[in-house]
Design a protein around this motif. Structure first.
Motif, mmCIF file in Angstrom:
data_model
loop_
_atom_site.group_PDB
_atom_site.id
_atom_site.type_symbol
_atom_site.label_atom_id
_atom_site.label_comp_id
_atom_site.label_asym_id
_atom_site.label_seq_id
_atom_site.Cartn_x
_atom_site.Cartn_y
_atom_site.Cartn_z
ATOM 1 N N LYS B 47 0.820 -1.231 0.026
ATOM 2 C CA LYS B 47 0.147 0.145 -0.106
ATOM 3 C C LYS B 47 0.788 1.363 -0.128
ATOM 4 C CE LYS B 47 -3.811 2.062 2.667
ATOM 5 N NZ LYS B 47 -4.547 1.888 3.812
ATOM 6 N N ARG B 48 1.872 1.095 0.959
ATOM 7 C CA ARG B 48 2.601 2.425 0.774
ATOM 8 C C ARG B 48 3.853 2.666 -0.009
ATOM 9 N NH1 ARG B 48 0.806 5.653 4.460
ATOM 10 N NH2 ARG B 48 2.630 6.391 4.917
ATOM 11 N N GLN B 49 4.239 1.817 -0.919
ATOM 12 C CA GLN B 49 5.283 1.919 -1.567
ATOM 13 C C GLN B 49 4.866 2.609 -2.989
ATOM 14 O OE1 GLN B 49 8.168 1.096 -0.033
ATOM 15 N NE2 GLN B 49 9.012 -0.386 -1.489
ATOM 16 N N SER B 50 3.678 2.620 -3.193
ATOM 17 C CA SER B 50 3.190 3.445 -4.525
ATOM 18 C C SER B 50 3.193 4.840 -4.016
ATOM 19 C CB SER B 50 2.029 2.883 -4.989
ATOM 20 O OG SER B 50 1.074 3.103 -3.937
ATOM 21 N N HIS B 51 2.764 5.185 -2.746
ATOM 22 C CA HIS B 51 2.812 6.450 -2.628
ATOM 23 C C HIS B 51 4.181 6.998 -2.418
ATOM 24 C CE1 HIS B 51 -1.312 5.642 -0.467
ATOM 25 N NE2 HIS B 51 -1.554 6.189 -1.624
ATOM 26 N N ASN B 52 4.919 6.098 -1.864
ATOM 27 C CA ASN B 52 6.382 6.480 -1.661
ATOM 28 C C ASN B 52 7.413 6.934 -2.787
ATOM 29 O OD1 ASN B 52 8.359 6.635 0.377
ATOM 30 N ND2 ASN B 52 9.340 4.711 -0.260
ATOM 31 N N ARG B 53 6.844 6.290 -3.953
ATOM 32 C CA ARG B 53 7.402 6.482 -5.191
ATOM 33 C C ARG B 53 7.222 7.849 -5.414
ATOM 34 N NH1 ARG B 53 5.530 2.287 -7.748
ATOM 35 N NH2 ARG B 53 6.159 0.615 -6.706
ATOM 36 N N LEU B 54 6.170 8.304 -5.337
ATOM 37 C CA LEU B 54 5.630 9.726 -5.792
ATOM 38 C C LEU B 54 6.217 10.723 -4.853
ATOM 39 C CD1 LEU B 54 4.001 11.608 -7.488
ATOM 40 C CD2 LEU B 54 2.155 11.183 -6.112
ATOM 41 N N ARG B 55 6.330 10.529 -3.504
ATOM 42 C CA ARG B 55 6.899 11.130 -2.339
ATOM 43 C C ARG B 55 8.417 11.237 -2.592
ATOM 44 N NH1 ARG B 55 5.269 10.522 3.822
ATOM 45 N NH2 ARG B 55 7.426 9.888 4.291
ATOM 46 N N LYS B 56 8.853 10.304 -3.011
ATOM 47 C CA LYS B 56 10.378 10.382 -3.168
ATOM 48 C C LYS B 56 10.763 11.411 -4.156
ATOM 49 C CE LYS B 56 11.218 5.598 -1.911
ATOM 50 N NZ LYS B 56 11.430 4.234 -2.345
ATOM 51 N N PHE B 57 9.970 11.131 -5.291
ATOM 52 C CA PHE B 57 10.348 11.878 -6.343
ATOM 53 C C PHE B 57 9.998 13.634 -6.111
ATOM 54 C CE2 PHE B 57 10.751 13.393 -10.650
ATOM 55 C CZ PHE B 57 9.492 14.472 -10.768
ATOM 56 N N ILE B 58 9.109 13.605 -5.367
ATOM 57 C CA ILE B 58 8.839 15.273 -4.808
ATOM 58 C C ILE B 58 9.701 15.675 -3.925
ATOM 59 C CG2 ILE B 58 7.128 16.594 -3.542
ATOM 60 C CD1 ILE B 58 4.843 14.861 -4.544
ATOM 61 N N VAL B 59 10.233 14.962 -3.029
ATOM 62 C CA VAL B 59 11.324 15.334 -2.300
ATOM 63 C C VAL B 59 12.652 15.719 -2.936
ATOM 64 C CG1 VAL B 59 12.723 14.666 -0.421
ATOM 65 C CG2 VAL B 59 10.422 14.168 -0.118
ATOM 66 N N LEU B 60 12.865 14.692 -3.911
ATOM 67 C CA LEU B 60 14.162 15.013 -4.855
ATOM 68 C C LEU B 60 14.006 16.447 -5.508
ATOM 69 C CD1 LEU B 60 16.952 13.939 -5.800
ATOM 70 C CD2 LEU B 60 15.602 12.686 -7.544
ATOM 71 N N LEU B 61 13.023 16.551 -6.058
ATOM 72 C CA LEU B 61 12.502 17.659 -7.024
ATOM 73 C C LEU B 61 12.652 18.964 -5.909
ATOM 74 C CD1 LEU B 61 11.361 18.595 -9.717
ATOM 75 C CD2 LEU B 61 8.938 18.503 -8.872
ATOM 76 N N LEU B 62 12.016 18.741 -4.696
ATOM 77 C CA LEU B 62 12.189 19.954 -3.873
ATOM 78 C C LEU B 62 13.604 20.446 -3.454
ATOM 79 C CD1 LEU B 62 9.094 19.183 -1.249
ATOM 80 C CD2 LEU B 62 9.394 21.151 -2.886
ATOM 81 N N ARG B 63 14.349 19.362 -3.218
ATOM 82 C CA ARG B 63 15.927 19.661 -2.933
ATOM 83 C C ARG B 63 16.513 20.068 -3.914
ATOM 84 N NH1 ARG B 63 17.368 13.818 0.609
ATOM 85 N NH2 ARG B 63 16.006 14.621 2.275
ATOM 86 N N CYS B 64 16.324 19.650 -5.248
ATOM 87 C CA CYS B 64 16.817 20.461 -6.314
ATOM 88 C C CYS B 64 16.402 21.790 -6.486
ATOM 89 C CB CYS B 64 16.461 19.556 -7.507
ATOM 90 S SG CYS B 64 17.349 17.868 -7.548
ATOM 91 N N LEU B 65 15.088 21.987 -6.228
ATOM 92 C CA LEU B 65 14.507 23.354 -6.528
ATOM 93 C C LEU B 65 15.106 24.273 -5.471
ATOM 94 C CD1 LEU B 65 10.856 23.203 -7.283
ATOM 95 C CD2 LEU B 65 12.285 24.304 -8.272
ATOM 96 N N ILE B 66 14.987 24.006 -4.338
ATOM 97 C CA ILE B 66 15.858 24.573 -3.146
ATOM 98 C C ILE B 66 17.139 25.153 -3.286
ATOM 99 C CG2 ILE B 66 16.561 24.720 -0.589
ATOM 100 C CD1 ILE B 66 14.099 22.730 -0.192
ATOM 101 N N PHE B 67 18.156 24.210 -3.843
ATOM 102 C CA PHE B 67 19.474 24.519 -4.219
ATOM 103 C C PHE B 67 19.482 25.573 -5.491
ATOM 104 C CE2 PHE B 67 22.561 22.508 -1.498
ATOM 105 C CZ PHE B 67 22.017 21.366 -0.989
ATOM 106 N N SER B 68 18.750 25.403 -6.343
ATOM 107 C CA SER B 68 18.463 26.053 -7.406
ATOM 108 C C SER B 68 18.177 27.679 -7.181
ATOM 109 C CB SER B 68 17.690 25.580 -8.616
ATOM 110 O OG SER B 68 17.905 23.947 -8.871
ATOM 111 N N LEU B 69 17.214 27.660 -6.269
ATOM 112 C CA LEU B 69 16.715 28.947 -5.878
ATOM 113 C C LEU B 69 17.763 29.639 -5.078
ATOM 114 C CD1 LEU B 69 13.109 28.173 -4.804
ATOM 115 C CD2 LEU B 69 13.656 29.587 -6.481
ATOM 116 N N ILE B 70 18.274 29.230 -4.228
ATOM 117 C CA ILE B 70 19.351 29.725 -3.459
ATOM 118 C C ILE B 70 20.567 30.294 -4.443
ATOM 119 C CG2 ILE B 70 21.311 29.356 -1.724
ATOM 120 C CD1 ILE B 70 19.423 27.435 -0.449
ATOM 121 N N ALA B 71 20.992 29.350 -5.453
ATOM 122 C CA ALA B 71 21.957 29.755 -6.342
ATOM 123 C C ALA B 71 21.551 30.847 -7.271
ATOM 124 C CB ALA B 71 22.310 28.601 -7.164
ATOM 125 N N LEU B 72 20.273 30.797 -7.624
ATOM 126 C CA LEU B 72 19.765 32.027 -8.286
ATOM 127 C C LEU B 72 19.507 33.420 -7.460
ATOM 128 C CD1 LEU B 72 18.790 31.997 -11.160
ATOM 129 C CD2 LEU B 72 16.447 31.752 -10.197
#
Lengths: 305, 664
Positions: B47-72
């Motif tokens: 039940k949880r793994q399918s949610h987890n995949r999406l969540r993992k992707f969102i977290v990775l995206l958020l981290r990349c965005l945060i670094f990018s915004l700081i750099a920008l």
């Protein structure tokens, strides 16, 4: 010269801890409380049946077993108990499936080793109180079943059986309890020691029979702390000990739900035991088996007095 | 467009992301661990793994965005409508003196200005400044020609004078703040010399700055006549009073100009006089006005000079205002001695001619006079204190506290001694027998100064008898001495007011001063010196500034039906302005500056090209200069680095909420 029994026992039980424990007795619920109305007549009538002891009369007791002589002397109604009414038959069934071989990082020993310690302790207590006992491991059914007895030789033989490894591919409780049903005597106590990773429905029908036979089931559930708490930190790749199946998962994500399921299972088992006049004891392998067992037995004794 | 000032930070971002992604990838476990109770995990994990995949992707995206915004944010993006290094950055300085409104040059020069503004684009950004005595800027360099044009139309008309002295320096400094391949200052002006008057040609512009001056093609002087000043010759203090207006006219033309002089009082024409203005001349005219018969109130008017062939009309109208003045109030202690003549009162009464100031009013200062009675008085004269007690001292103190002026005339009695003692004035000797004369007079003091222009000699013939010797506090000013250095007339500041002491009785027994011609002017000058309310300056010149008062006021421009009420007086538009408050009801007049009417042409020998520097920028300095210029240019540019950081901060909250150590 070292006593042979003591030598074997010391492999499983710390003599120091053992000696520190008070004298414990394992008593069967039905024998001690006597709350069931109309105890079955002993099939062993006649003078070959030994008079064991007197106890106070309780409503429901048969008039035939009242000791009128003792009444004449003491003006107290008392009943005579015979051997077969006081003797406890204990059947110890020990799960030998591979899952019992598991030892987590926080455990003192594997579940199998822990269970063996418990079994050894139980055997010792039973042997001391001259009750009849039988012990067999469970895999595809009962393994090497021997009828209960109280002899020392039997005691030693059962202890040797504890040297086996827990490497069975499964633990078929259904088969084991079916086999037991054919041989079990009334007013016995059935001690099952396992992690009980099985469908509880398996026990339901067999417990009915045991209740009919006035036998008390005692479920001693042995679990590793990590099975209870699932305290993995990092993502983990798990492999089933018995089936070999693998599963990668994130502990943080599933811990909560897993614990709910485990607790539901444990509670289900406890509930099942209680409804069938039995008891359930959950022991973790990060605790001392003897102390845990000792605490339980002491509590049980107080309950029955 | 958005430009990054420090784009190197973005490269740093990509470098940070590499180990981040690698680290995340490494988290997947490889080594299996034995576990007995997988049956309980299957259902949960499924039940949880399918949610987890999406969540993992969102977290990775958020981290990349945060670094990018700081750099920008560190890369400092800023908004600008010009390219990073345009071809040419220009500044247009528009001479906004009112002489530019001469119709013969105005349209030509305006067309020139509009053409330049319309050529503004991303590669040729432009900043516009309209020049009066100060410079008003359109803002930073812009490529928006429409916006520049609009601003120019709204701001290119003024009634002020102009000067390029500061404007050129400011333009040069402004150009330093932009990085461009070429830089230029363009000045659009008529040929008037006035704006160039104080420009320092010895101080060249920056090496990279060019200069262009656009002027009318023809070198003809503007035909101009002007009213340079209008002033009332007398104070207005009574109804139906005749008031003389003095009018200064100027003809800047080299030929005679016929004209009509018109004077209006409260929009009613009271004079129309034809004139002939001699070539290059100044003419003085007078107009007689009659004040209204009803109660005193401020009067507003204007003077117009309608000259033939006039090109510059703005300086041919001059506004004036006449505000009534309040009479000075003088309190004197009545003389108790019989048959005593009050010489001071007589001296303060002016002759009844219409050149004199308004009559002072005289009041007796008695024991029943309250502080409320005297608080606005100009002068208190204590010449006889026999009837007074200590209560007078309190009132005097309070009066001085409010800024009043007191004159104590010596009398040889206890009451006067007490009063003097109150002001720390010690009586050394009550009477110096014999005759005393003035030995020294402070003719620099305002009281004596004007009189000195008429006569000084007679002062020293005045005789005084039985004068006292008084000792004054150290900060006392001695205005006159008797013989032997005996203080005769003193002035001392006390609290917020002034105390004058006349160290002699002024009756005939003690002096013959009242028979001298200096007696009257002395007292009149003393009264003038004691005037509490400073006459306001009601005539102002346009300057682009604003005038504020400490109290709450309401200002309206007179003669305009829809005039807006403001709480300040704006000095950018000529006119009469009514200023009202709780204590005020006055008219101020604002007129164009006189000097702008002087249409002297810029000499042909005037070489403004001297402002262009001969120096070339050193090649090695270019990079540093460019960097410095870039930093200067971006520091005021619109940028939103803080928004980027704030966004990164907000996203990090979400990341913390969603993430766990197992995000893959």
């Amino acid at each position: 010269m070292v006593n042979r029994s003591e030598a074997i026992i010391s492999e499983f039980l710390d003599p120091e801890i053992l000696s520190a424990l008070p004298s414990l007795e394992i008593q069967a619920r039905y024998l001690v409380s006597g709350f069931l109305a109309g105890l079955h007549q002993s099939p062993y009538r006649g003078s070959s049946v030994e008079f064991k002891e007197l106890r106070d009369y309780q409503p429901g007791d048969s008039l035939r077993i009242i000791d009128w002589k003792a009444y004449g002397r003491t003006d107290r109604l008392q009943v005579k108990l015979r051997d077969e009414q006081t003797n406890l038959n204990a059947y110890i069934l020990l799960d030998r499936s591979a899952s019992m071989n598991f030892a987590g990082p926080e455990a003192n020993m594997s579940k199998w080793r822990y269970a063996c310690s418990l079994t050894a302790a139980l055997l010792l207590f039973l042997h001391r109180q001259n009750d009849a006992f039988s012990m067999s491991t469970v895999s595809n059914g009962l393994e090497d079943f021997i009828r209960p007895g109280s002899k020392t030789v039997l005691f030693q033989r059962f202890l040797k059986q504890l040297h086996h490894e827990a490497d069975a591919t499964q633990c078929d409780w259904n088969m084991a309890l079916e086999e037991l049903a054919n041989v079990i005597q009334q007013r016995s106590i059935v001690v099952m020691i396992s992690d009980f990773y099985t469908d509880l429905e398996v026990f339901r029908k067999h417990l009915d029979h045991l209740r009919f036979m006035k036998c008390e089931p005692l479920f001693i559930q042995v679990m590793d702390p990590i099975e209870c708490d699932f305290n993995y930190d990092d993502p983990v790749l798990l492999q089933d000990i018995e089936t070999g199946e693998r599963l990668t998962l994130s502990p943080d994500l599933i811990r909560k739900h897993y614990k709910e399921r485990i607790e539901a299972h444990i509670n289900g088992l406890a509930d099942l035991a209680k409804r069938n006049g039995g008891d359930h004891l959950l022991l973790r392998t990060d605790s001392s088996p003897i102390k845990a067992l000792g605490s339980y037995l002491a509590l049980r004794s107080r309950r029955f007095k | 467009m958005i430009i990054l000032a420090f784009s190197g930070f973005l490269i740093g971002t990509s470098l940070i992301l590499i180990p981040l992604i690698l680290h995340l990838l490494k988290l997947k476990p490889r080594v299996p661990q034995a576990y007995p109770a997988l049956i309980f995990l299957y259902a949960t994990v499924a039940k949880r793994q399918s949610h987890n995949r999406l969540r993992k992707f969102i977290v990775l995206l958020l981290r990349c965005l945060i670094f990018s915004l700081i750099a920008l944010a560190f890369a400092w993006p800023y908004l600008t409508d010009i390219v990073q290094e345009p071809e040419e950055a220009r500044i247009l300085l528009w001479d906004n003196g009112f002489s530019m409104q001469d119709e013969s040059v105005n349209s030509y020069l305006k067309d020139k200005a509009l053409n330049i503004l319309q050529s503004a684009d991303v590669k040729h950004p432009l900043a516009l400044g309209v020049v009066t005595e100060r410079v008003k800027w359109s803002g930073d360099f812009s490529a928006d020609s429409r916006k520049l044009e609009e601003w120019f139309r709204d701001n290119s008309k003024s009634y002020e004078s102009s000067s390029f002295r500061e404007a050129i320096r400011q333009a040069d400094h402004k150009l330093k703040g932009i990085s461009a391949k070429k830089k230029k200052i363009i000045i659009i002006t008529d040929r008037q010399f006035l704006p160039w008057e104080n420009v320092d040609l010895k101080q060249p512009l920056s090496p990279e700055t060019d200069l262009e001056v656009i002027m009318p093609l023809e070198r003809t002087a503007i035909k101009n006549t002007a009213i340079t000043a209008v002033k009332s010759q007398s104070e207005y203090f009574s109804p139906k009073q005749k008031i003389i207006l003095k009018i200064n006219l100027r003809n800047f033309n080299l030929e005679e100009v016929p004209a009509n002089l018109l004077v209006y009082l409260e929009d009613k024409q009271i004079l129309k006089k034809p004139l002939k203005l001699a070539p290059n001349s100044i003419l003085l005219e007078h107009a007689e006005l009659t004040a209204p018969p009803e109660a005193l109130r401020p009067l507003a008017g204007r003077v117009e000079l309608r000259a033939e062939g006039e090109k510059l009309l703005i300086d041919n109208i001059h506004y004036f205002s006449i505000n009534p003045i309040t009479e000075p109030r003088v309190f004197l202690t009545p003389l108790t001695a019989k048959n005593r003549v009050d010489f001071i009162k007589i001296a303060l009464m002016p002759a009844k001619t219409w050149y004199e100031k308004v009559n002072p009013s005289f009041h007796d200062l008695t024991t029943t006079t309250t502080f409320e009675n005297i608080k606005d008085a100009n002068l208190l004269v204590l010449q006889d204190l026999k009837l007074f007690n200590d209560q007078l001292t309190e009132k005097i103190d309070k009066y001085l506290e409010s800024g009043g002026n007191v004159v104590i005339v010596w009398q040889n009695n206890t009451e006067t001694a007490k009063m003097l003692k109150h002001f720390d004035i010690e009586i050394i000797k009550k009477q110096n027998r014999g005759v005393q004369r003035f030995e020294m007079l402070d003719f620099e003091h305002t009281i004596f100064k004007h009189y000195l222009q008429v006569s000084a000699g007679a002062w020293f013939d005045i005789l005084f008898f039985d004068v006292p010797t008084l000792k004054f506090p150290t900060k006392t000013k001695i205005l006159a001495y008797f013989d032997r250095q005996i203080p005769a007339i003193t002035e001392c500041h006390y609290k917020n007011g002034k105390v004058f002491v006349i160290a002699s009785e002024l009756d005939r027994k003690h002096t013959n001063w009242s028979t001298f011609g200096s007696f009257l002017p002395f007292w009149r000058e003393l009264l003038l010196y004691s005037e509490r309310k400073k006459q306001s300056v009601y005539s102002l010149r346009t300057s682009g500034g604003k005038m504020f008062w400490q109290e709450k006021i309401a200002v309206t421009q007179m003669g305009k039906t829809d005039a807006e009420i403001k709480d300040f007086l704006r000095l950018d538009t000529p006119g009469n302005y009514m200023v009202k408050s709780e204590t005020k009801n006055e008219i101020y007049n604002v007129n164009v500056p006189e000097k702008e009417s002087f249409v002297t042409l810029l000499p042909t020998t005037y070489d403004y090209q001297k402002l262009i520097s001969n120096e070339k920028i050193q090649a090695t300095e270019t990079v540093t200069v460019k960097q410095k210029n870039q930093l200067q240019s971006i520091q005021h540019a619109k940028n939103y680095w803080w928004i980027l950081l704030l966004l990164a901060f907000v996203l990090s909250f979400f990341e913390i909420m969603l993430a766990n150590r197992t995000a893959l």
